[in-house]
Design a protein around this motif. Structure first.
Motif, mmCIF file in Angstrom:
data_model
loop_
_atom_site.group_PDB
_atom_site.id
_atom_site.type_symbol
_atom_site.label_atom_id
_atom_site.label_comp_id
_atom_site.label_asym_id
_atom_site.label_seq_id
_atom_site.Cartn_x
_atom_site.Cartn_y
_atom_site.Cartn_z
ATOM 1 N N ILE A 1 0.868 -1.182 0.000
ATOM 2 C CA ILE A 1 0.000 0.000 0.000
ATOM 3 C C ILE A 1 0.900 1.226 0.000
ATOM 4 C CG2 ILE A 1 -1.720 1.278 1.334
ATOM 5 C CD1 ILE A 1 -2.728 -1.474 2.334
ATOM 6 N N ARG A 2 0.944 1.931 -1.132
ATOM 7 C CA ARG A 2 1.905 3.027 -1.279
ATOM 8 C C ARG A 2 1.337 4.247 -2.004
ATOM 9 N NH1 ARG A 2 3.900 -0.976 -4.694
ATOM 10 N NH2 ARG A 2 5.607 -1.445 -3.289
ATOM 11 N N GLN A 3 0.108 4.171 -2.511
ATOM 12 C CA GLN A 3 -0.417 5.260 -3.330
ATOM 13 C C GLN A 3 -1.607 5.930 -2.661
ATOM 14 O OE1 GLN A 3 -0.980 4.702 -7.666
ATOM 15 N NE2 GLN A 3 -3.020 5.519 -7.338
ATOM 16 N N LYS A 4 -1.669 7.241 -2.777
ATOM 17 C CA LYS A 4 -2.758 8.038 -2.208
ATOM 18 C C LYS A 4 -3.829 8.261 -3.268
ATOM 19 C CE LYS A 4 -1.252 11.427 0.195
ATOM 20 N NZ LYS A 4 -0.645 12.731 0.535
ATOM 21 N N VAL A 5 -5.103 8.075 -2.892
ATOM 22 C CA VAL A 5 -6.209 8.439 -3.763
ATOM 23 C C VAL A 5 -7.181 9.312 -2.984
ATOM 24 C CG1 VAL A 5 -6.011 6.346 -5.156
ATOM 25 C CG2 VAL A 5 -7.625 6.399 -3.258
ATOM 26 N N SER A 6 -7.886 10.170 -3.706
ATOM 27 C CA SER A 6 -8.861 11.078 -3.096
ATOM 28 C C SER A 6 -10.264 10.596 -3.421
ATOM 29 C CB SER A 6 -8.670 12.501 -3.623
ATOM 30 O OG SER A 6 -7.407 13.005 -3.254
ATOM 31 N N ILE A 7 -11.053 10.374 -2.375
ATOM 32 C CA ILE A 7 -12.433 9.925 -2.532
ATOM 33 C C ILE A 7 -13.327 11.154 -2.742
ATOM 34 C CG2 ILE A 7 -14.337 8.638 -1.515
ATOM 35 C CD1 ILE A 7 -11.845 6.934 -2.054
ATOM 36 N N LYS A 8 -14.166 11.108 -3.755
ATOM 37 C CA LYS A 8 -15.029 12.232 -4.098
ATOM 38 C C LYS A 8 -16.096 12.440 -3.021
ATOM 39 C CE LYS A 8 -18.223 13.704 -7.764
ATOM 40 N NZ LYS A 8 -18.846 13.271 -9.061
ATOM 41 N N PRO A 9 -16.246 13.654 -2.500
ATOM 42 C CA PRO A 9 -17.298 13.913 -1.508
ATOM 43 C C PRO A 9 -18.683 13.609 -2.081
ATOM 44 C CG PRO A 9 -15.738 15.739 -1.612
ATOM 45 C CD PRO A 9 -15.417 14.846 -2.777
ATOM 46 N N GLY A 10 -19.544 13.027 -1.267
ATOM 47 C CA GLY A 10 -20.902 12.721 -1.688
ATOM 48 C C GLY A 10 -21.035 11.500 -2.561
ATOM 49 N N SER A 11 -19.933 10.814 -2.844
ATOM 50 C CA SER A 11 -19.956 9.642 -3.722
ATOM 51 C C SER A 11 -20.362 8.387 -2.956
ATOM 52 C CB SER A 11 -18.584 9.433 -4.348
ATOM 53 O OG SER A 11 -17.630 9.098 -3.354
ATOM 54 N N CYS A 12 -20.582 7.318 -3.707
ATOM 55 C CA CYS A 12 -20.874 6.022 -3.095
ATOM 56 C C CYS A 12 -19.757 5.606 -2.153
ATOM 57 C CB CYS A 12 -21.072 4.982 -4.198
ATOM 58 S SG CYS A 12 -21.223 3.280 -3.617
ATOM 59 N N LEU A 13 -18.501 5.745 -2.591
ATOM 60 C CA LEU A 13 -17.383 5.314 -1.757
ATOM 61 C C LEU A 13 -17.138 6.238 -0.574
ATOM 62 C CD1 LEU A 13 -14.733 3.864 -4.228
ATOM 63 C CD2 LEU A 13 -16.413 2.672 -2.813
ATOM 64 N N ALA A 14 -17.622 7.480 -0.651
ATOM 65 C CA ALA A 14 -17.532 8.347 0.528
ATOM 66 C C ALA A 14 -18.353 7.761 1.663
ATOM 67 C CB ALA A 14 -18.000 9.759 0.186
ATOM 68 N N GLY A 15 -19.413 7.034 1.312
ATOM 69 C CA GLY A 15 -20.202 6.347 2.330
ATOM 70 C C GLY A 15 -19.495 5.140 2.910
ATOM 71 N N VAL A 16 -18.487 4.642 2.201
ATOM 72 C CA VAL A 16 -17.705 3.494 2.670
ATOM 73 C C VAL A 16 -16.478 3.944 3.451
ATOM 74 C CG1 VAL A 16 -16.351 1.481 1.936
ATOM 75 C CG2 VAL A 16 -18.483 2.059 0.748
ATOM 76 N N PHE A 17 -15.740 4.941 2.898
ATOM 77 C CA PHE A 17 -14.478 5.380 3.489
ATOM 78 C C PHE A 17 -14.562 6.743 4.165
ATOM 79 C CE2 PHE A 17 -13.251 2.939 -0.392
ATOM 80 C CZ PHE A 17 -12.630 1.876 0.231
ATOM 81 N N GLY A 18 -15.597 7.528 3.831
ATOM 82 C CA GLY A 18 -15.585 8.941 4.153
ATOM 83 C C GLY A 18 -14.883 9.689 3.030
ATOM 84 N N ALA A 19 -15.192 10.964 2.877
ATOM 85 C CA ALA A 19 -14.520 11.761 1.850
ATOM 86 C C ALA A 19 -13.092 12.049 2.285
ATOM 87 C CB ALA A 19 -15.287 13.060 1.616
ATOM 88 N N GLY A 20 -12.223 12.314 1.310
ATOM 89 C CA GLY A 20 -10.833 12.626 1.627
ATOM 90 C C GLY A 20 -9.889 11.597 1.058
ATOM 91 N N GLU A 21 -8.693 11.515 1.598
ATOM 92 C CA GLU A 21 -7.649 10.671 1.038
ATOM 93 C C GLU A 21 -7.505 9.361 1.806
ATOM 94 O OE1 GLU A 21 -4.258 13.223 1.236
ATOM 95 O OE2 GLU A 21 -4.729 14.205 -0.684
ATOM 96 N N ILE A 22 -7.257 8.315 1.056
ATOM 97 C CA ILE A 22 -6.911 7.020 1.643
ATOM 98 C C ILE A 22 -5.692 6.484 0.902
ATOM 99 C CG2 ILE A 22 -9.282 6.499 2.335
ATOM 100 C CD1 ILE A 22 -9.392 4.509 -0.025
#
Length: 257
Positions: free
Chosen positions: A153-174
């Motif tokens: 695990i070495r790469q940063k991605v930004s989750i789009k606010p209000g998206s389906c995955l924001a409901g899984v991870f929260g918005a922001g970077e993982i």
């Protein structure tokens, strides 16, 4: 109490003087141990398969990653040896399966090659050798015989606010383990971008107005699903969607309820 069935894509491989239809264990283990579903391998026999019969039986579809690439003839790309290897039997199976699962509202999780198949199935294109683009990150795995190092695990991605995955991870970077040399080009019809890498590479999508969970990720949550919380979250979300579909379809309580 029952464990819902999930259809899993297979690669066609030649070894030991046989033709094998197979899937890597990491995907099956993550489905079984983390999503708490029963993975069932679907042979890549293309239009010989009755997909409606299959989708009458299962409550989810998981499309796995693979070393092979979607054949460029399916999206108007360059069908050169450099853009391979290819697996046309898998393409002939997964693309219609993806479309039919979406049409019928069967939960769908598409990983790595799977997100690329999802994009092509819905009319999109793929970009090859993305590490060669100006300003692009090198998303390829490091050269190593150690799989843990390759899938670190070495790469940063930004989750789009209000998206389906924001409901899984929260918005922001993982942080994720994105390992690929091609990716989404022109976005397919009905797809929404869910996450981006720092260089703008599409790392996750969802199907707009889908009747059920329908998500594709470019990274490999299956590899660390037992030890990394973010990797586990997407499998748990998929498992929850599969169980909800099973209950809606039959009214039978499932193993995780």
């Amino acid at each position: 109490m029952v464990q819902p069935l999930v259809a899993v894509s297979t690669d066609v491989k030649q070894f030991e003087n046989y033709t094998w239809h197979a899937a890597p264990q990491q995907y099956l283990e993550a489905a079984l141990a983390v999503a708490n579903v029963f993975p069932v391998l679907v042979p890549s026999f293309g239009d010989r398969l009755d997909l409606d019969c299959l989708l009458d039986t299962v409550d989810g579809v998981m499309v796995t990653g693979s070393k092979s690439n979607v054949h460029p003839s399916l999206y108007g790309g360059d069908a050169s040896e450099a853009n391979g290897p290819y697996d046309p039997a898998r393409d002939a199976t997964t693309l219609p399966l993806i479309r039919r699962a979406i049409e019928r509202g069967v939960p769908l999780l598409a990983i790595c090659r799977g997100i690329q198949e999802l994009n092509v199935a819905l009319g999109g294109t793929l970009a090859t050798e993305i590490q060669e683009r100006e300003g692009a990150l090198d998303h390829r795995a490091p050269v190593s015989d150690n799989q843990d190092e390759r899938f670190a695990i070495r790469q940063k991605v930004s989750i789009k606010p209000g998206s389906c995955l924001a409901g899984v991870f929260g918005a922001g970077e993982i942080m994720v383990n994105s390992v690929h040399r091609q990716g989404v080009g022109r976005l397919g019809t009905r797809l929404e971008v869910e996450a981006l890498a720092e260089d703008g590479t599409v790392e996750a999508v969802s199907v707009r107005d889908a009747r059920a969970f329908a998500v594709g990720v470019q990274w490999h949550p299956e590899y660390w699903a037992k030890s990394d919380d973010n990797s586990a979250r997407i499998f748990r979300a998929f498992g929850d969607a599969v169980r909800a579909h099973a209950i809606a379809r039959s009214g039978v309580r499932t193993a995780a309820e």
